[in-house]
Design a protein around this motif. Structure first.
Motif, mmCIF file in Angstrom:
data_model
loop_
_atom_site.group_PDB
_atom_site.id
_atom_site.type_symbol
_atom_site.label_atom_id
_atom_site.label_comp_id
_atom_site.label_asym_id
_atom_site.label_seq_id
_atom_site.Cartn_x
_atom_site.Cartn_y
_atom_site.Cartn_z
ATOM 1 N N VAL A 52 -30.387 1.659 1.758
ATOM 2 C CA VAL A 52 -31.292 2.734 1.351
ATOM 3 C C VAL A 52 -31.871 3.455 2.573
ATOM 4 N N GLY A 53 -32.374 2.673 3.528
ATOM 5 C CA GLY A 53 -33.000 3.286 4.701
ATOM 6 C C GLY A 53 -32.011 4.008 5.583
ATOM 7 N N LEU A 54 -30.927 3.322 5.922
ATOM 8 C CA LEU A 54 -29.912 3.958 6.762
ATOM 9 C C LEU A 54 -29.234 5.104 6.014
ATOM 10 N N GLY A 55 -29.075 4.954 4.692
ATOM 11 C CA GLY A 55 -28.504 6.038 3.898
ATOM 12 C C GLY A 55 -29.355 7.293 3.960
ATOM 13 N N ALA A 56 -30.680 7.114 3.951
ATOM 14 C CA ALA A 56 -31.583 8.269 4.057
ATOM 15 C C ALA A 56 -31.451 8.936 5.418
ATOM 16 N N VAL A 57 -31.338 8.126 6.466
ATOM 17 C CA VAL A 57 -31.191 8.675 7.819
ATOM 18 C C VAL A 57 -29.878 9.449 7.947
ATOM 19 N N ILE A 58 -28.804 8.881 7.431
ATOM 20 C CA ILE A 58 -27.506 9.552 7.488
ATOM 21 C C ILE A 58 -27.532 10.859 6.705
ATOM 22 N N SER A 59 -28.149 10.821 5.527
ATOM 23 C CA SER A 59 -28.229 12.035 4.704
ATOM 24 C C SER A 59 -29.020 13.129 5.413
ATOM 25 N N ALA A 60 -30.146 12.760 5.997
ATOM 26 C CA ALA A 60 -30.970 13.755 6.694
ATOM 27 C C ALA A 60 -30.238 14.332 7.899
ATOM 28 N N GLY A 61 -29.593 13.476 8.674
ATOM 29 C CA GLY A 61 -28.868 13.952 9.853
ATOM 30 C C GLY A 61 -27.685 14.820 9.490
ATOM 31 N N THR A 62 -26.947 14.430 8.443
ATOM 32 C CA THR A 62 -25.799 15.229 8.009
ATOM 33 C C THR A 62 -26.250 16.577 7.466
ATOM 34 N N ALA A 63 -27.377 16.594 6.756
ATOM 35 C CA ALA A 63 -27.882 17.849 6.196
ATOM 36 C C ALA A 63 -28.249 18.835 7.294
ATOM 37 N N ARG A 64 -28.850 18.336 8.366
ATOM 38 C CA ARG A 64 -29.236 19.235 9.471
ATOM 39 C C ARG A 64 -28.016 19.871 10.122
ATOM 40 N N GLY A 65 -26.904 19.171 10.115
ATOM 41 C CA GLY A 65 -25.700 19.708 10.742
ATOM 42 C C GLY A 65 -24.817 20.505 9.812
ATOM 43 N N PHE A 66 -25.224 20.661 8.536
ATOM 44 C CA PHE A 66 -24.366 21.346 7.572
ATOM 45 C C PHE A 66 -24.098 22.793 7.966
ATOM 46 N N VAL A 67 -25.098 23.480 8.472
ATOM 47 C CA VAL A 67 -24.934 24.902 8.793
ATOM 48 C C VAL A 67 -23.963 25.113 9.942
ATOM 49 N N ARG A 68 -23.716 24.088 10.723
ATOM 50 C CA ARG A 68 -22.794 24.217 11.867
ATOM 51 C C ARG A 68 -21.352 23.879 11.504
ATOM 52 N N LEU A 69 -21.125 23.495 10.268
ATOM 53 C CA LEU A 69 -19.772 23.155 9.840
ATOM 54 C C LEU A 69 -18.951 24.421 9.614
ATOM 55 N N THR A 70 -17.650 24.293 9.784
ATOM 56 C CA THR A 70 -16.757 25.403 9.474
ATOM 57 C C THR A 70 -16.686 25.591 7.951
ATOM 58 N N PRO A 71 -16.231 26.757 7.492
ATOM 59 C CA PRO A 71 -16.112 26.967 6.037
ATOM 60 C C PRO A 71 -15.252 25.901 5.363
ATOM 61 N N GLU A 72 -14.173 25.471 6.033
ATOM 62 C CA GLU A 72 -13.318 24.434 5.452
ATOM 63 C C GLU A 72 -14.080 23.125 5.332
ATOM 64 N N GLU A 73 -14.857 22.793 6.358
ATOM 65 C CA GLU A 73 -15.631 21.545 6.326
ATOM 66 C C GLU A 73 -16.737 21.609 5.275
ATOM 67 N N GLN A 74 -17.342 22.785 5.108
ATOM 68 C CA GLN A 74 -18.374 22.925 4.081
ATOM 69 C C GLN A 74 -17.779 22.780 2.682
ATOM 70 N N ALA A 75 -16.553 23.290 2.498
ATOM 71 C CA ALA A 75 -15.898 23.162 1.192
ATOM 72 C C ALA A 75 -15.564 21.709 0.870
ATOM 73 N N ALA A 76 -15.319 20.926 1.916
ATOM 74 C CA ALA A 76 -14.975 19.515 1.727
ATOM 75 C C ALA A 76 -16.205 18.617 1.732
ATOM 76 N N PHE A 77 -17.387 19.191 1.827
ATOM 77 C CA PHE A 77 -18.627 18.406 1.903
ATOM 78 C C PHE A 77 -18.835 17.641 0.594
ATOM 79 N N ASP A 78 -19.062 16.342 0.698
ATOM 80 C CA ASP A 78 -19.221 15.477 -0.474
ATOM 81 C C ASP A 78 -20.620 14.869 -0.431
ATOM 82 N N PRO A 79 -21.615 15.491 -1.075
ATOM 83 C CA PRO A 79 -22.988 14.994 -0.976
ATOM 84 C C PRO A 79 -23.171 13.577 -1.518
ATOM 85 N N THR A 80 -22.386 13.223 -2.521
ATOM 86 C CA THR A 80 -22.496 11.861 -3.059
ATOM 87 C C THR A 80 -22.060 10.844 -2.017
ATOM 88 N N LEU A 81 -20.920 11.070 -1.413
ATOM 89 C CA LEU A 81 -20.407 10.148 -0.408
ATOM 90 C C LEU A 81 -21.335 10.082 0.799
#
Length: 277
Positions: A52-81
């Motif tokens: 739970v704790g590490l999952g929250a950290v990973i989610s927050a860190g991944t979310a901050r980097g979402f805007v820097r992803l390429t369009p292909e990477e954003q299309a493949a983004f899996d919020p559940t995973l």
């Protein structure tokens, strides 16, 4: 003088046959040993905190980097995973606890008393698998849903895509994460039975998920084919909602992984049956 005696001949005494322990007796005994084992609480707390704790950290860190992803990477983004990503280190925790269920008895010498009380070794292994299987299945579901429910607000806070349990494939992925962790826990129990040492079982548990990362280095694409059907890789497919590489379908992948766990348990039973304590 009469040779008759005034004493009656002693009556033969009957000894009640020793009661053999039933499967329910063995299960109760294994549950007592499991929840009184010192490492149980420590590992369970570590699993909750990590997932739970590490999952929250990973989610927050991944979310901050979402805007820097390429369009292909954003299309493949899996919020559940993303919210379930902490399963990777957590699998080693549940696996090593499963190994300890058996190896602690070899380390302390208690296995001799256990086998004397339960000479049917298949019954003993089945009872251990039932007790720990139920525990790790419940624990796995709890931490998987906890990680998802904590991780999704972290994604939303950074305007990254999110998922809801009602979305297609999401509930399956979250429940599948718990089932995958349960399978890893039972795999740890089987490995602990095979090698009879916590360190050895843990080494195998660490190597199994990491080995597919080097398999693609094999020539002629052989490694990529092996990696696709590698047990842990196949089992992880159940946590994918966004399929980007056309690998195994979720449920067949999980079935392949659980089949592998069953095969290792058969080998563990064969070893337990023929080896001395």
């Amino acid at each position: 003088m009469s040779t008759d005696t005034d004493f009656a001949a002693p009556r033969p005494t009957t000894v009640a046959p020793e009661r053999r322990p039933t499967f329910a007796d063995v299960v109760r005994s294994e549950w007592t040993k499991f929840h009184t084992m010192r490492s149980t609480r420590v590992v369970v707390i570590a699993v909750v905190v990590a997932m739970v704790g590490l999952g929250a950290v990973i989610s927050a860190g991944t979310a901050r980097g979402f805007v820097r992803l390429t369009p292909e990477e954003q299309a493949a983004f899996d919020p559940t995973l993303v919210s379930l990503r902490a399963y990777f280190p957590v699998q080693w925790l549940v696996g090593v606890l499963g190994a300890l269920v058996m190896t602690v008895e070899y380390r302390t010498g208690m296995i001799r008393s256990t086998l004397a009380a339960v000479p049917r070794r298949g019954r003993l292994l089945a009872a251990k698998a039932l007790v720990y299987g139920v525990v790790v299945a419940v624990l796995g579901q709890a931490v998987a849903f906890g990680a998802f429910l904590v991780g999704q607000p972290m994604l939303a806070a950074q305007n990254a895509p999110t998922a809801a349990l009602g979305d297609p494939g999401v509930t399956r992925a979250v429940c599948g994460a718990g089932l995958y962790l349960a399978g890893i826990g039972l795999l740890g129990l089987a490995l602990g039975t095979l090698v009879r040492a916590t360190v050895g079982a843990f080494a195998i548990l660490v190597a199994l998920p990491l080995l597919p990362t080097v398999l693609p280095l094999l020539p002629a694409g052989i490694g990529e084919d092996i990696a696709e059907y590698w047990p842990t890789v196949a089992g992880e497919r159940v946590m994918f909602v966004v399929d980007i590489d056309g690998g195994l379908a979720p449920w067949p992948g999980l079935a392949l992984f659980l089949g592998f766990v069953a095969v290792v348990h058969v080998a563990a039973y064969a070893a337990l049956r023929v080896r001395d304590a």
